[in-house]
Design a protein around this motif. Structure first.
Motif, short mmCIF file in Angstrom:
data_model
loop_
_atom_site.label_atom_id
_atom_site.label_comp_id
_atom_site.label_asym_id
_atom_site.label_seq_id
_atom_site.Cartn_x
_atom_site.Cartn_y
_atom_site.Cartn_z
N ALA A 1 16.19 13.14 -0.07
CA ALA A 1 15.40 12.53 0.97
C ALA A 1 13.92 12.89 0.46
N TRP A 2 13.78 14.10 0.09
CA TRP A 2 12.28 14.38 -0.70
C TRP A 2 11.98 13.55 -1.87
N ALA A 3 13.05 13.13 -2.63
CA ALA A 3 12.92 12.42 -4.00
C ALA A 3 12.19 10.92 -3.32
N SER A 4 12.86 10.39 -2.17
CA SER A 4 12.56 9.18 -1.83
C SER A 4 11.35 9.11 -1.32
N LEU A 5 10.67 10.22 -0.72
CA LEU A 5 9.35 10.32 0.07
C LEU A 5 8.44 10.60 -1.02
N THR A 6 8.56 11.33 -2.08
CA THR A 6 7.56 11.75 -2.97
C THR A 6 7.45 10.59 -4.16
N GLY A 7 8.32 9.68 -4.14
CA GLY A 7 8.01 8.70 -4.99
C GLY A 7 7.15 7.62 -4.36
N HIS A 8 6.67 7.89 -3.07
CA HIS A 8 5.50 7.24 -2.63
C HIS A 8 4.27 7.92 -2.43
N LEU A 9 4.67 9.23 -2.29
CA LEU A 9 3.27 10.20 -1.97
C LEU A 9 2.72 10.50 -3.25
N PHE B 1 0.99 -1.12 0.09
CA PHE B 1 -0.21 0.08 -0.04
C PHE B 1 0.99 1.15 0.03
N LEU B 2 2.19 1.14 -0.33
CA LEU B 2 2.93 2.26 -0.23
C LEU B 2 3.49 2.27 -1.61
N GLY B 3 4.23 3.17 -2.34
CA GLY B 3 4.67 3.34 -3.55
C GLY B 3 5.57 1.98 -4.13
N PRO B 4 5.98 2.14 -5.24
CA PRO B 4 6.79 1.05 -6.00
C PRO B 4 8.16 1.31 -5.85
N GLU B 5 8.64 2.67 -5.20
CA GLU B 5 9.90 3.13 -5.00
C GLU B 5 10.44 2.25 -3.82
N PRO B 6 11.92 2.40 -3.55
CA PRO B 6 12.49 1.70 -2.40
C PRO B 6 12.13 2.39 -1.09
N THR C 1 2.08 19.26 0.65
CA THR C 1 2.19 20.52 0.11
C THR C 1 3.53 20.81 -0.40
N LYS C 2 4.30 20.37 0.69
CA LYS C 2 5.76 20.33 0.62
C LYS C 2 6.23 19.65 -0.46
N ALA C 3 5.68 18.59 -0.61
CA ALA C 3 6.23 17.54 -1.83
C ALA C 3 5.94 18.33 -3.19
N ALA C 4 4.66 18.89 -3.08
CA ALA C 4 4.56 19.73 -4.43
C ALA C 4 5.53 20.57 -4.68
N HIS C 5 5.93 21.56 -3.55
CA HIS C 5 6.74 22.52 -3.81
C HIS C 5 8.30 22.06 -4.21
N PHE C 6 8.60 21.02 -3.34
CA PHE C 6 9.77 20.20 -3.75
C PHE C 6 9.93 19.73 -5.25
N LEU C 7 8.98 19.34 -5.76
CA LEU C 7 8.80 18.73 -7.12
C LEU C 7 8.90 20.04 -8.06
#
Length: 976
Positions: free
Chosen positions: A535-543, A438-443, A563-569
């Motif tokens: 670190a953000w790339a790792s997290l947004t891979g799931h979000l 139920f998480l994303g397909p990334e590590p 919202t921070k994830a959108a800002h990071f992207l």
């Protein structure tokens, strides 16, 4: 060539490796120094660099011609250029029968030596003769009409077991058929890709004189068995014995070994299976040229006692990664995207590269899934329908399979592994597997789970047990359900989808609560800081995984991180991902909390920014303006969030070419931010930097320079030298210096900005590409056209890949490259590029956008250079009229368009009209830049030439201070 020792490089296609080894061995035995990639190059070496070095060192290049050798997708530009350039050093040796169409026309006329179909003695002689050159006979030549007494066709030699040095000698691949002892099933005709793995496998098995054991391990459906099968067939001629063993049930190995012992004639009928199996192991210790394949071996500790020793090869396929101390390990991953696309296009006639790429992405490049998909699509289902079902009914779709080369479809493969996991008594591992699905397909970093463990309700066991995660992960790796690394584990996207489908609805809410707990426990840092981007790339891979976004969008605890994830992207140069995430969140939050909720408006801010970042300025402006109106009403005129929306609005107006309105808003926003936030606040400096860019668009270069210099000084002090915003200011100042004609200083600054952006942001970040394109433009202005062209071609290729063909930045790159081609005198090449860019800019930006006018002007300049004066004039008059209306009479671009039209009028002998335009343009340039600016000097020369053509030589001389040149001049140059 002579028969003295030479340095020889062997060139071949991956599937022909056995031939390359045989040829290399024979040439070494003949005293030559041989370079063969698999013998002498290491993993990680630069292929192009190593190949170029080998070619430079080689006296001759033996090229093993085959259909594989000339496969279209095999050739890189570097390989093809190097092969064609070899000419006299190329020694073509055909290892299979080739038709005329198999060899490219450029090489079809080159004499080659055919060794296919020959026995080893004859093939060796032919190979050496090809390298040494032909030798004329010293005695009489036999009459071809009759056989000489006592002659015989040389054979391949005994099929028995070789001993001594010959035991390790590569054998001529065609010298024998299949080994005498062989039980491997038929070859898979659809096998594709995996050449790197095949090469690593062969190299590993040849790495020692005693038994070499290689273990291929990876998840189910990744193609382990197919690689082993292809290896057995491809290198069959190098073995006398190849035996395939189903090793899934380790206790049955003695029985399988007894079958082989019986085939070899060493089994005793009155002995049991275990004594016969041990007799086989003893026999293999003294036998050469054997390959034993243990397929699907899942229990290393049970397999180890039955791994043969001796001068042969053992190849193991397994889901388990626990082969340390038993075998050299090869961790098998999914296909590369290139291999996936090639496989799908070869299986499904007519499939485009774009469609193959999309399907491969959906399937996670898993070989079994690709094979199943090809089978379903070939049965009549459309690609769109298949992709839809893959999202809505994954397990059912992946249960459909009639593949002969795979024992079970993917869904069944996953189900079997999960059942075994539970039967072996690992409820904690099964729970962790469900959570991971139920998480994303990334590590998934294991540190996330360690942090969140006290709040996880679906994972059984003691939360304080320090070994819980290790104990849960080990079985997942052993059963091929997850890929475990040093500090992460990963579940394939299709395995996840199958598991989610098969999870009881009653369990889903609790699992999603645990997913929220895991994601909420992560603190990646500042989304604007490149140091925190990994670190953000790792997290947004799931979000950003759709099933995750949908499940957690309305979880209050996760709104800030979303919202921070959108800002990071956005900041990290991923506007498409930012747009998709922001759009999903905005829809969910507008429904849940209302369109005016502060979190919804923050999400709308990033949605507008991301949409504009994708080049859709008009649509982005609608979102940005709506957000601004709502924030003014809800938060007030001077709230920092309102001012951010105002900043976005005027910045995007500038993108739309509406400079006057953008300037009005920018000046107002800057005043408010200075009052509310202070002179040196990063947001204030952002507005100041954006205003400087707008002033440049208005042609007020001196004031733009002043503001850019001030903003740069402040940002360096507040943010540091390498902050992305500081680099943006440095880039803007360098561009201002360029427009003011200070090319040398502009170049110095642009080189520094590019170097820093490459280090801080990466090679493909849009800002890095912008810096590279800007530097190339300055190099072109300095006359370094060849270097500028190389840079622009690279930037354009990257823009195509990163942003797409129609993005305004991509079109700017194409426009600049066409301009450099013009400068190089390659007008015929420049014209179609300029026509394409103009058509796209008209469609994307509109007829009157300043960039569209620039493209039309550039194309007209090329038409002028090609002698098509009438059409050039028509276009230039239209551009000038539009520019006067859009930008104003005194704008530098308008002056440039007028001078270019004057150049064409001069060519048409309409001197008085040309002079009038040039006098106005020169006066405007003097007023803006002074008499010494390159633009002013160019127009002055043009005016002097036009005056001279009218007979006003004295007036012309007064302008230039020297005798006028009556020769022809080249006019119609585009604006830069």
């Amino acid at each position: 060539m002579t028969d003295t020792a030479q340095r020889i490089f062997v060139s071949y296609a991956g599937p022909d490796r056995a031939w390359a080894e045989w040829a290399g061995w024979q040439l070494q035995q003949a005293g030559h120094q041989v370079e063969l990639d698999r013998w002498h190059w290491r993993t990680g070496d630069d292929f192009v660099q190593k190949m170029n070095g080998a070619l430079d060192r080689a006296d001759a290049v033996v090229a093993l011609f085959s259909r594989h050798y000339f496969a279209p997708r095999r050739w890189t530009r570097e390989e093809w250029s190097a092969t064609v350039a070899l000419r006299g050093r190329l020694v073509p040796v055909a290892i299979e029968l080739l038709a005329d169409g198999d060899i490219p026309a450029l090489l079809a006329g080159v004499l080659r030596t055919d060794i296919h179909g020959l026995d080893e003695t004859a093939a060796t002689a032919a190979l050496l003769e090809a390298v040494h050159g032909p030798v004329a006979p010293t005695g009489p030549v036999a009459f071809p009409g009759a056989a000489l007494p006592g002659t015989a066709v040389p054979g391949a030699g005994s099929a028995g077991t070789p001993t001594g040095p010959d035991a390790q000698r590569p054998r001529l691949p065609s010298s024998v058929g299949l080994p005498e002892v062989w039980n491997v099933r038929r070859r898979n005709p659809d096998f594709s890709g995996r050449e790197t793995v095949m090469g690593q496998l062969r190299t590993g098995l040849l790495s020692g004189h005693q038994a070499v054991v290689q273990a291929l391990h990876g998840m189910g459906g990744i193609g382990k068995t197919q690689i082993a099968l292809e290896y057995a067939h491809r290198f069959a001629s190098q073995y006398d014995l190849v035996w395939w063993v189903d090793a899934e049930q380790a206790d049955q190995l003695p029985v399988r070994y007894t079958e082989l012992a019986d085939r070899l004639g060493i089994a005793k009928s009155d002995a049991g299976s275990e004594p016969n199996a041990r007799a086989l192991l003893q026999h293999l210790r003294t036998r050469h040229r054997w390959l034993l394949i243990l397929d699907n071996a899942e229990h290393p500790d049970q397999i180890e006692p039955w791994v043969p020793e001796g001068p042969g090869h053992v190849l193991i396929t397994s889901r388990s990664p626990d082969w340390h101390g038993i075998a050299h390990q090869c961790d098998l991953d999914v296909f590369t995207r290139t291999d996936s696309v090639a496989y799908l296009k070869s299986r499904i006639p007519g499939m485009t590269t774009e469609h193959a790429d999309l399907l491969a992405q959906d399937l996670g490049d898993l070989p079994l899934a690709l094979a199943q998909a090809a089978g379903v699509l070939l049965s009549g289902m459309t690609l769109d329908r298949y992709r839809q079902l893959l999202t809505t009914d994954t397990a059912r779709l992946l249960q459909e399979s009639d593949l002969r080369d795979y024992p079970a479809p993917l869904a069944a493969t996953v189900n079997i592994a999960v059942t075994r996991l539970m039967d072996d008594g690992h409820p904690d591992a099964a729970a962790l597997l469900r959570l991971g699905a139920f998480l994303g397909p990334e590590p998934i970093p294991t540190a996330w789970l360690e942090t969140a463990r006290p709040r996880l309700t679906t994972v059984p066991g003691d939360p304080d047990d320090p070994m819980w995660l290790r104990n849960a992960l080990q079985p997942l790796g052993r059963f091929g359900l997850a890929r475990t690394d040093f500090d992460t584990f990963q579940i394939h996207r299709l395995t996840q989808a199958i598991l989610r489908t098969q999870t009881s609805p009653d369990q889903v809410p609790a699992i999603r609560d645990d997913v929220t707990a895991v994601l909420a426990a992560v603190d990646p840092g500042d989304p604007q800081s490149p140091a925190d981007w990994p670190a953000w790339a790792s997290l947004t891979g799931h979000l950003t995984a759709p099933h995750v976004t949908t499940a957690i969008a309305n979880r209050p605890a996760l709104r800030p991180v979303l919202t921070k994830a959108a800002h990071f992207l956005i900041r990290s140069g991923l506007p498409r991902a930012a747009r998709d995430l922001s759009a999903a969140l905005h829809e969910a939050w507008s429904t849940d909390m209302g369109p005016d909720h502060p979190d919804t408006l923050t999400c709308a801010q990033f949605l507008g920014h991301a949409t504009a970042g994708l080049g859709d300025y008009a649509k982005g402006q609608l979102v940005i303006e709506d957000t601004l109106v709502r924030r003014r009403r809800v938060l007030g005129e001077d709230h920092p969030d309102t001012l951010q929306s105002a900043n976005d609005a005027f910045t995007n107006l500038s993108n739309l070419g509406e400079y006057a309105e953008a300037r009005r808003m920018a000046e107002d926003t800057l005043v408010r931010r200075r009052r509310v936030l202070g002179e040196d606040h990063p947001d204030t400096l952002s507005s100041a930097g954006n205003l400087a860019t707008i002033l440049s668009g208005l042609g007020e270069y001196a004031e733009a320079r002043r503001m850019a210099e001030d903003t740069l000084v402040r940002r360096r002090r507040v943010l540091g030298e390498d902050h992305p915003d500081t680099l943006a200011s440095a880039n803007n100042l360098a561009s201002a210096l360029h427009t003011l004609g200070e090319y040398a200083e502009a170049r110095r600054m642009k080189e520094d900005v590019l170097a820093r952006r490459r280090r801080v942001l990466g090679e493909d970040h849009p800002d890095t590409l912008s810096a590279a394109g800007n530097l190339a433009s300055t190099l072109s202005s300095l006359g370094e056209y060849a270097k500028a062209r190389r840079m622009q071609e690279d930037v354009l290729a990257r823009h195509h890949r990163v942003l797409g063909e129609d993005h305004p930045d991509t079109l700017s790159s194409a426009n600049n490259l066409a301009g450099t081609l013009y400068d190089l005198g390659k007008c015929a090449e420049a014209r179609p590029m300029q026509e394409d860019v103009l058509a796209r800019r008209r469609r994307v930006l509109g007829e009157d956008h300043p960039d569209t006018l620039g493209s039309a002007n550039n194309l007209a300049g090329t038409l002028h250079a090609l002698g098509e004066y009438a059409e050039a004039r028509r276009m230039q008059e239209d551009v000038l009229a539009r520019s006067r209306r859009v930008l104003g009479e005194g704008h530098p671009d308008t002056l440039g368009f007028a001078s270019n039209l004057a150049g064409t009028l001069h060519a048409l002998s309409r001197y008085p009209e040309a002079v009038a335009l040039l006098k106005d343009a020169r006066a405007g340039y003097v007023r803006l830049f002074g008499a010494k600016h390159p633009r002013t000097e160019r127009v002055t020369r043009m005016l002097a030439a036009a005056l001279t053509a009218m007979g006003k030589t004295h007036e012309a001389q007064q302008l230039t201070g020297r005798k006028a040149n009556k020769g022809k001049r080249r006019f119609g140059r585009k604006r830069r």
